[in-house]
Each structure stands twice: as structure tokens, then as C-alpha cells.
Design an enzyme around this catalytic site. Structure first.
Site, PDB file in Angstrom:
ATOM      1  N   ASP A  30      14.681  47.424  11.221  1.00  0.00           N
ATOM      2  CA  ASP A  30      16.047  47.150  11.668  1.00  0.00           C
ATOM      3  C   ASP A  30      16.867  48.440  11.610  1.00  0.00           C
ATOM      4  OD1 ASP A  30      17.913  44.329  11.843  1.00  0.00           O
ATOM      5  OD2 ASP A  30      18.973  46.224  11.498  1.00  0.00           O
ATOM      6  N   ILE A  31      17.694  48.651  12.605  1.00  0.00           N
ATOM      7  CA  ILE A  31      18.492  49.878  12.694  1.00  0.00           C
ATOM      8  C   ILE A  31      19.591  49.908  11.626  1.00  0.00           C
ATOM      9  CG2 ILE A  31      20.316  49.109  14.294  1.00  0.00           C
ATOM     10  CD1 ILE A  31      19.714  51.646  15.950  1.00  0.00           C
ATOM     11  N   ASN A  86      18.466  33.800  13.071  1.00  0.00           N
ATOM     12  CA  ASN A  86      19.799  33.344  13.441  1.00  0.00           C
ATOM     13  C   ASN A  86      19.736  32.738  14.835  1.00  0.00           C
ATOM     14  OD1 ASN A  86      21.161  34.269  11.072  1.00  0.00           O
ATOM     15  ND2 ASN A  86      21.028  36.359  11.853  1.00  0.00           N
ATOM     16  N   GLY A  92      25.730  33.920  13.938  1.00  0.00           N
ATOM     17  CA  GLY A  92      25.886  35.370  14.085  1.00  0.00           C
ATOM     18  C   GLY A  92      24.767  36.040  14.848  1.00  0.00           C
ATOM     19  N   GLN A  93      24.069  35.291  15.732  1.00  0.00           N
ATOM     20  CA  GLN A  93      23.007  35.933  16.524  1.00  0.00           C
ATOM     21  C   GLN A  93      23.617  36.954  17.470  1.00  0.00           C
ATOM     22  OE1 GLN A  93      20.425  33.304  18.778  1.00  0.00           O
ATOM     23  NE2 GLN A  93      19.195  35.011  19.554  1.00  0.00           N
ATOM     24  N   HIS A  99      14.299  36.623  17.329  1.00  0.00           N
ATOM     25  CA  HIS A  99      13.723  37.573  16.370  1.00  0.00           C
ATOM     26  C   HIS A  99      13.804  37.004  14.972  1.00  0.00           C
ATOM     27  CE1 HIS A  99      17.979  38.449  17.102  1.00  0.00           C
ATOM     28  NE2 HIS A  99      18.064  38.785  15.817  1.00  0.00           N
ATOM     29  N   HIS A 101      13.985  38.034  11.070  1.00  0.00           N
ATOM     30  CA  HIS A 101      14.252  39.109  10.111  1.00  0.00           C
ATOM     31  C   HIS A 101      13.311  38.920   8.926  1.00  0.00           C
ATOM     32  CE1 HIS A 101      18.424  40.207  11.653  1.00  0.00           C
ATOM     33  NE2 HIS A 101      18.277  39.002  12.191  1.00  0.00           N
TER      34      HIS A 101
HETATM   35  P1  5GP Z   1      20.933  39.071  14.754  1.00  0.00           P
HETATM   36  O1  5GP Z   1      22.325  39.205  14.209  1.00  0.00           O
HETATM   37  O2  5GP Z   1      20.917  38.947  16.247  1.00  0.00           O
HETATM   38  O3  5GP Z   1      20.127  38.011  14.058  1.00  0.00           O
HETATM   39  O4  5GP Z   1      20.211  40.425  14.364  1.00  0.00           O
HETATM   40  C1  5GP Z   1      20.074  41.508  15.231  1.00  0.00           C
HETATM   41  C2  5GP Z   1      19.524  42.642  14.408  1.00  0.00           C
HETATM   42  O5  5GP Z   1      19.060  43.648  15.277  1.00  0.00           O
HETATM   43  C3  5GP Z   1      20.578  43.291  13.501  1.00  0.00           C
HETATM   44  O6  5GP Z   1      20.125  43.263  12.153  1.00  0.00           O
HETATM   45  C4  5GP Z   1      20.715  44.705  14.053  1.00  0.00           C
HETATM   46  O7  5GP Z   1      20.908  45.669  13.038  1.00  0.00           O
HETATM   47  C5  5GP Z   1      19.392  44.909  14.775  1.00  0.00           C
HETATM   48  N1  5GP Z   1      19.487  45.788  15.924  1.00  0.00           N
HETATM   49  C6  5GP Z   1      20.421  45.734  16.912  1.00  0.00           C
HETATM   50  N2  5GP Z   1      20.179  46.676  17.847  1.00  0.00           N
HETATM   51  C7  5GP Z   1      19.053  47.342  17.432  1.00  0.00           C
HETATM   52  C8  5GP Z   1      18.315  48.424  17.984  1.00  0.00           C
HETATM   53  O8  5GP Z   1      18.619  48.974  19.042  1.00  0.00           O
HETATM   54  N3  5GP Z   1      17.221  48.822  17.281  1.00  0.00           N
HETATM   55  C9  5GP Z   1      16.846  48.234  16.102  1.00  0.00           C
HETATM   56  N4  5GP Z   1      15.756  48.721  15.500  1.00  0.00           N
HETATM   57  N5  5GP Z   1      17.523  47.199  15.561  1.00  0.00           N
HETATM   58  C10 5GP Z   1      18.618  46.762  16.213  1.00  0.00           C
END
Ligand code: 5GP
Ligand code: ZN
Length: 113
Positions: A30-31, A86, A92-93, A99, A101
Site C-alpha cells: 500500500d502506498i 471496504n 470509505g472505499q 481489493h 487489505h
Molecule cells: P480503500 O480505501 O479503497 O479500501 O483502499 C485503497 C487503498 O489503496 C488505500 O489504502 C491507499 O493508500 C491505496 N492506494 C491508493 N492509490 C494507490 C496507488 O497508486 N498505489 C498503491 N500501491 N496503493 C494505492
């Protein structure tokens, strides 16, 4: 799928620190990590949210757990870890490509925030 960051990572057009890949799934760091280990595991097929899962997606959704188990063993998470998916706005998706986590390396509270 156009404008999907995670499809762009699958295609190799956006770089990511990939920790696992096969023909069906890919996993990368994760970034913006929320734990010492924070890996994103995705199906290579674009499925936007859990709301969008169809009958023929059941195998790949189960497979993500198998990938999580394999990654957890390479990251020495024998003491436990957390898996989170999520779904939708109130959860908060942020990225509209399903995906999982995989979070580990610290103790987690319950209930989650
Ligand atoms: P969500 O909130 O949709 O469940 O999680 C999305 C996740 O993707 C977040 O934890 C966010 O830090 C990660 N993320 C978003 N954009 C990127 C990206 O370009 N590269 C990587 N490696 N992670 C990302
Ligand atoms: Zn996508």
C-alpha cells in the site's frame, strides 16, 4: 478498465512494489501503509465493489484468501493479521476495484474505526 488505478498496476502502466503475482491475482505494498505490513491483494479482473460480484467471480474471491495466507507466511505474520475489504462510500472505499487489505505487524483494536 479505463481510469482504474489498480487495473493500471495490473497492466504495468503504474509502478507498485509487487509482492505476489500469478495469472489471477496480484498483490503490492500500500502506498500509504497503516501498519508495518500493509499489502493490497486484488483480482486481475476488474470488479468494482463487493456489490458487483457475480456467480462466476466466486472462485477468484475465495482465491484472494489463499493468496493472503501465502503472503502472510512470507511476512512472518504467524501471530495473526487482519484482512479488510471496504465496500462502498460509508466504508470509505476509495478505489473502485475490489481489493483486500492485508495488515500485520502490530496489534489491532476492535471495533475498527
Ligand atoms: P480503500 O480505501 O479503497 O479500501 O483502499 C485503497 C487503498 O489503496 C488505500 O489504502 C491507499 O493508500 C491505496 N492506494 C491508493 N492509490 C494507490 C496507488 O497508486 N498505489 C498503491 N500501491 N496503493 C494505492
Ligand atoms: Zn480495475
Amino acid at each position: 478498465m479505463p481510469n482504474c488505478i489498480f487495473c493500471e498496476i495490473v497492466a504495468g502502466n503504474i509502478s507498485a512494489k509487487i509482492v505476489y503475482e500469478d495469472d489471477k491475482a496480484i498483490a503490492f505494498e500500500d502506498i500509504n501503509p497503516q501498519a508495518p505490513v500493509h499489502i493490497i491483494i486484488i483480482p486481475k479482473k476488474h470488479i468494482a465493489t463487493i456489490f458487483d460480484i457475480e456467480d462466476n467471480d466466486l472462485d477468484i474471491m475465495g482465491y484472494l484468501y489463499f493468496v493472503a495466507k501465502k503472503i502472510a507466511s512470507t511476512k512472518f505474520l504467524d501471530d495473526g493479521f487482519r484482512l479488510v475489504i471496504n465496500c462502498g462510500r460509508s466504508a470509505g472505499q476509495e478505489i473502485q476495484h475490489i481489493h483486500m487489505h492485508l495488515l500485520g505487524g502490530r496489534t489491532f483494536g476492535w471495533p475498527p474505526g
